[in-house]
Scaffold this active site. Structure first.
Site, PDB file in Angstrom:
ATOM      1  N   CYS A  52      27.714   0.031 -10.655  1.00 27.78           N
ATOM      2  CA  CYS A  52      28.710   0.280 -11.688  1.00 27.78           C
ATOM      3  C   CYS A  52      28.737   1.789 -11.946  1.00 27.78           C
ATOM      4  O   CYS A  52      27.685   2.393 -12.172  1.00 27.78           O
ATOM      5  CB  CYS A  52      28.356  -0.473 -12.970  1.00 27.78           C
ATOM      6  SG  CYS A  52      29.430  -0.044 -14.358  1.00 27.78           S
ATOM      7  N   ASP A  59      26.099  -4.156  -8.961  1.00 25.02           N
ATOM      8  CA  ASP A  59      27.140  -5.182  -8.931  1.00 25.02           C
ATOM      9  C   ASP A  59      27.049  -5.869  -7.578  1.00 25.02           C
ATOM     10  O   ASP A  59      26.811  -5.216  -6.557  1.00 25.02           O
ATOM     11  CB  ASP A  59      28.534  -4.564  -9.095  1.00 25.02           C
ATOM     12  CG  ASP A  59      28.800  -4.092 -10.512  1.00 25.02           C
ATOM     13  OD1 ASP A  59      28.365  -4.774 -11.446  1.00 25.02           O
ATOM     14  OD2 ASP A  59      29.462  -3.054 -10.675  1.00 25.02           O
ATOM     15  N   GLU A  94      37.372  -2.921  -7.824  1.00 24.07           N
ATOM     16  CA  GLU A  94      38.668  -2.769  -7.161  1.00 24.07           C
ATOM     17  C   GLU A  94      38.630  -1.642  -6.133  1.00 24.07           C
ATOM     18  O   GLU A  94      39.145  -1.770  -5.023  1.00 24.07           O
ATOM     19  CB  GLU A  94      39.772  -2.490  -8.200  1.00 24.07           C
ATOM     20  CG  GLU A  94      39.956  -3.601  -9.220  1.00 24.07           C
ATOM     21  CD  GLU A  94      39.054  -3.512 -10.444  1.00 24.07           C
ATOM     22  OE1 GLU A  94      39.336  -4.237 -11.420  1.00 24.07           O
ATOM     23  OE2 GLU A  94      38.064  -2.734 -10.454  1.00 24.07           O
TER      24      GLU A  94
END
Length: 154
Positions: A52, A59, A94
């Protein structure tokens, strides 16, 4: 069946240092011995890790990459090292997901590519990311990615 020419590869069969970032990771390709035939290649990375960018906490994702090759195939060791390079890289889900797909597209110029990045929740919300270059050709068998939507305790 044609013989694959590995002469231009720099990582396969060699001892290679792990790349320190996705940007410096070297993705390599080999000629597609079945160029002109549409078929799907699938890579599954069930234990993908990045960081992160805000907290530095890890993550985790299950990533599935499907592509229809043109003249080139991605060399799998270089892909593994590229994906490994995200372990100490801080980026949002993303950005990681779309960056992976675009690097492969830039390398291979495939007829079609899609990525499904199924991120495990941290803080209660899973963020799944899906991207593809366009509609897949109708002439290929394209199985579902087979990763269930996160259901928690439901």
């Amino acid at each position: 069946m044609s013989k694959t020419d590995p002469s231009g590869l720099t990582q396969l069969g060699q001892s290679v240092e792990a790349p320190t970032s996705p940007e410096t990771a070297v993705l390599e390709r080999v000629p597609n011995g079945n160029a002109g035939t549409d078929y799907v290649v699938r890579f599954t990375a069930p234990e993908f890790t990045s960081l992160c960018p805000m907290t530095g906490q890890p993550d985790f994702a299950h990533i599935v990459i499907d592509y229809i090759p043109g003249d080139w195939l991605v060399e799998s060791k270089s892909l593994k090292l590229f994906l490994f390079a995200f372990r100490n890289h801080g980026a949002f889900h993303e950005d990681c997901s779309v960056y992976i797909a675009k690097r492969i597209v830039d390398l291979l110029d495939p007829k079609w590519l899609r990525i499904g990045a199924y991120w495990y929740p941290r803080g209660g919300i899973p963020i799944d990311v899906f991207w593809q270059t366009g509609a897949p050709p109708e002439s290929v068998w394209l199985p579902e990615q087979g990763v269930a939507t996160y259901r928690g305790r439901g």
